[in-house]
Write an enzyme that holds these catalytic residues in place. Sequence first.
Site, short mmCIF file in Angstrom:
data_model
loop_
_atom_site.label_atom_id
_atom_site.label_comp_id
_atom_site.label_asym_id
_atom_site.label_seq_id
_atom_site.Cartn_x
_atom_site.Cartn_y
_atom_site.Cartn_z
N VAL A 80 19.84 -14.06 53.33
CA VAL A 80 19.60 -13.78 51.91
C VAL A 80 19.38 -15.14 51.21
O VAL A 80 19.93 -16.15 51.19
CB VAL A 80 20.31 -12.79 51.36
CG1 VAL A 80 21.53 -13.25 51.19
CG2 VAL A 80 19.75 -12.12 50.17
N CYS A 81 18.26 -15.13 50.08
CA CYS A 81 18.25 -16.34 49.24
C CYS A 81 17.83 -15.53 48.15
O CYS A 81 17.91 -14.42 47.80
CB CYS A 81 17.39 -17.26 49.58
SG CYS A 81 15.41 -16.66 49.67
N ARG A 82 17.29 -16.14 46.95
CA ARG A 82 16.60 -15.53 45.81
C ARG A 82 15.44 -14.73 45.81
O ARG A 82 15.52 -13.63 45.48
CB ARG A 82 16.17 -16.93 44.68
CG ARG A 82 15.93 -16.25 43.39
CD ARG A 82 15.47 -17.55 42.39
NE ARG A 82 14.35 -17.97 42.78
CZ ARG A 82 13.15 -17.65 42.68
NH1 ARG A 82 12.89 -16.40 41.78
NH2 ARG A 82 11.99 -18.03 42.91
#
Length: 99
Positions: A62-64
């Site tokens: 996951v990231c932004r």
Amino acid sequence: MKEITTKDLAKKLKDEEKISIIDVREDDEVAQGKIPGATHIPLGQIPERLDEIDKNKHHYMVCRSGGRSGKASGFLKEQGYDVTNVAGGMLDWKDEVEK
């Protein structure tokens, strides 16, 4: 590349599935909140921290917004890891976060 929605990932957490989430955002982004239980390894540090990622487990990246985690997923897949990118990233995450 395998992908999962934030809604489906949140359901796995609510169902208390034993899952591994790796957050590849930078320190200042993670300080604003991350998915409970997620491991923080910034994208740029992934290659030198492979020993911290269990090759025998499935990992959700996951990231932004899903871009950096997509890059991390591609790299880890090339190294033989079983990974799924979280589509939409933290921008789409509607559940609780830990700080």
